[in-house]
Write a protein that holds these residues in place. Structure first.
Motif: not given
Length: 536
Positions: A22-23, A27-29, A34-35, A357-358
């Protein structure tokens, strides 16, 4: 942000993984597409448009119409189905188990969020149309997770033999549930109206899937919510290529295993929500839902009751796709294959496994949807809100653990310093000189100095606890009011939305609970909503 909204970061119930999501930690992208910001939907629309066919739309709408047979559709739902046939229509989806009587409150919040987000997207993108969808987890077989809800601290439970997919279960034994509900719910026009809604759903339906559709449609149909049961031969026909690839190549196992390792490299505290199997499909009959496992070049049911040669199983897949059921690793993929979906709205645990899962989606050449963490809602009365403010506590303080909250309150109210951190830091500084001296002697003296330091710090901690305990006695009345109020909002120390049921709050809203939720639960703008309800 409105005064009755908080951010997730002001609470303490997000896991490290979800907090970083949520922030939007850089590194998590790589683990999502897409957010979910409203401007991001344009690119998601373009991507989904290129992968979802008109023939799939026709099959989807025909199947939904078939499922609504015998149920009076609202004009809003009928309009949604007409628009879903057009190539500029897309869905915003949430999914949930078939909990008895809608189960915990957050079931309502997820659906309200999907409706609200669809409305906002229709305003922002007038050339497209957005349809909220509730995906019923009809193929789930965890009956003991869904066969109860709470009302007034009492547990209302449906007892019957179980096995196989819950959506296919008949409603034997439901009469006792309805009798118990009527007894606990009590009089009042709004309670009576809600009881009638629930009774009609569970007495006019042949199975749990049909009853849940009836109940959810009655509550949300006027807002255009479409209810979908994916336990369907027609819909699974669209998923046959992916299921064949899973049986032949074990694509999801390899992709998710690699992703899990990559997530651990980003942060050691990330919890891996689910682990893939080499085959992530079940074999489904009316009696049971059993895992398929690779065995001697073919496949067997995990309970050992049946064996299939590989070619025979692939032929059965082509002829009877309804006998195959995706597990938690493949269910999201199934959803995105059969729906023109842009965004999935789920809870923290759900999004945690979606983030695994991406890469699996890429191996099946299916667009990965945007992931929206659902809003959290706390329902309270104006009196409760006023009493909380009289205690001088902030709304963020509501989400502290009970003991932490009490200690925080006592320290703030006490005229005495109850935190001995300064004294402990001073003690550590004083012992530094002794440690230097000890280093010039032998090991036994070093050990004695370290032991004495630990003893004195422990003594200060003991005094700190004694003093805090004494101050708690002094503020006993205030603490009792505080804990009583907090317990009413966080039953058994858990989030209200995970314990309470619609039956506990419907009358308090004068029957307007659903309308209030649909209007206010917008996860794009309000992450944690404090919703004030008062009866007439």
């Amino acid at each position: 942000m409105p005064s009755d909204c908080l951010s997730f970061t002001e609470t303490s119930f997000l896991s490290p993984l979800l907090k970083d999501y949520v922030t939007q930690k850089k590194e998590l992208q790589p683990f999502y597409n897409r957010y979910p910001e409203i401007e991001s939907f344009q690119a998601q629309i373009a991507e989904k448009s290129n992968s979802y066919s008109r023939s799939s739309r026709a099959i989807l709408v025909d199947e939904i119409r078939r499922q609504y047979t015998g149920l009076q559709k609202t004009e809003a739902v009928e309009e949604q189905l007409q628009k879903l046939l057009e190539c500029n229509a897309f869905t915003v989806t949430t999914g949930h188990q078939l909990n008895l009587g809608t189960g915990p409150l957050y079931f309502l919040y997820k659906i309200s969020a999907a409706i609200n987000m669809s409305q906002k997207l229709n305003e922002r993108y007038p050339d497209q149309h957005f349809v909220p969808v509730y995906w019923m987890a009809t193929e789930d077989h965890d009956f003991e997770e869904i066969n109860f809800f709470h009302l007034g601290g009492q547990k209302i439970q449906w007892n019957r033999p179980f096995g196989g997919a819950v959506g296919r279960m008949d409603l034997s034994g439901m009469e006792e549930v309805l009798i118990g509900l009527k007894h606990l719910l009590g009089p009042g026009k709004h309670n009576t109206a809600l009881l009638q809604i629930i009774e009609e759903a569970y007495t006019d339906s042949p199975n749990l899937a049909s009853a849940t559709r009836h109940l959810v449609h009655t509550l949300f149909g006027e807002y255009g919510l479409v209810v979908l049961d994916a336990d369907s031969a027609a819909l699974k026909t669209l998923f046959v290529p992916a299921m064949r690839q899973e049986l032949e190549q074990q694509s999801s196992y390899e992709a998710v295993t690699a992703t899990n390792e990559a997530l651990k490299q980003v942060h050691s505290e990330y919890k891996i929500q689910v682990n893939p199997r080499e085959c992530n499909l079940f074999y489904l009959t009316d009696q049971k839902r059993e895992r398929l496992v690779q065995d001697n070049g073919g496949f067997a049911l995990a309970d050992g009751s049946q064996y299939f040669k590989k070619d025979a199983l692939l032929q059965e897949l082509e002829e009877h796709p309804e006998r195959f059921s995706p597990n938690v690793m493949l269910r999201p993929l199934y959803q995105e294959v059969i729906l023109p979906n842009l965004c999935y709205i789920g809870g923290g645990g759900e999004l945690a496994y979606w983030l695994q899962l991406r890469a699996s989606f890429e191996s099946f050449h299916v667009p990965f949807p945007m992931l929206q963490l659902r809003s959290t809602v706390l329902i309270w009365s104006a009196k409760q809100a006023a009493n909380w403010e009289k205690l001088g506590l902030s709304r963020a303080d509501l989400f502290k653990k009970r003991e932490e909250l009490v200690n925080f309150f006592v320290r703030r109210e006490s005229a005495l310093p109850l935190d001995f951190s300064d004294q402990k830091n001073l003690l550590v500084e004083q012992f530094k000189a002794l440690h230097l001296l000890a280093d010039q002697t032998d090991a036994s003296f070093r050990g004695a100095v370290a032991a004495q330091e630990r003893k004195q710090i422990k003594g200060l901690e003991h005094l700190e606890k004694r003093m805090l305990k004494a101050q708690k006695k002094k503020h006993k009345d205030q603490i009792e009011r505080l804990t009583e109020l907090h317990e009413s909002l966080f039953p058994n120390g858990s989030l209200q939305e995970r314990f309470d049921n619609i039956t506990s709050h419907y009358h308090t809203s004068s029957g307007q609970l659903i309308d209030r939720l649909v209007k206010r639960v917008n996860p794009l703008e309000c992450q944690v909503l404090l919703l004030t309800l008062d009866a007439d």
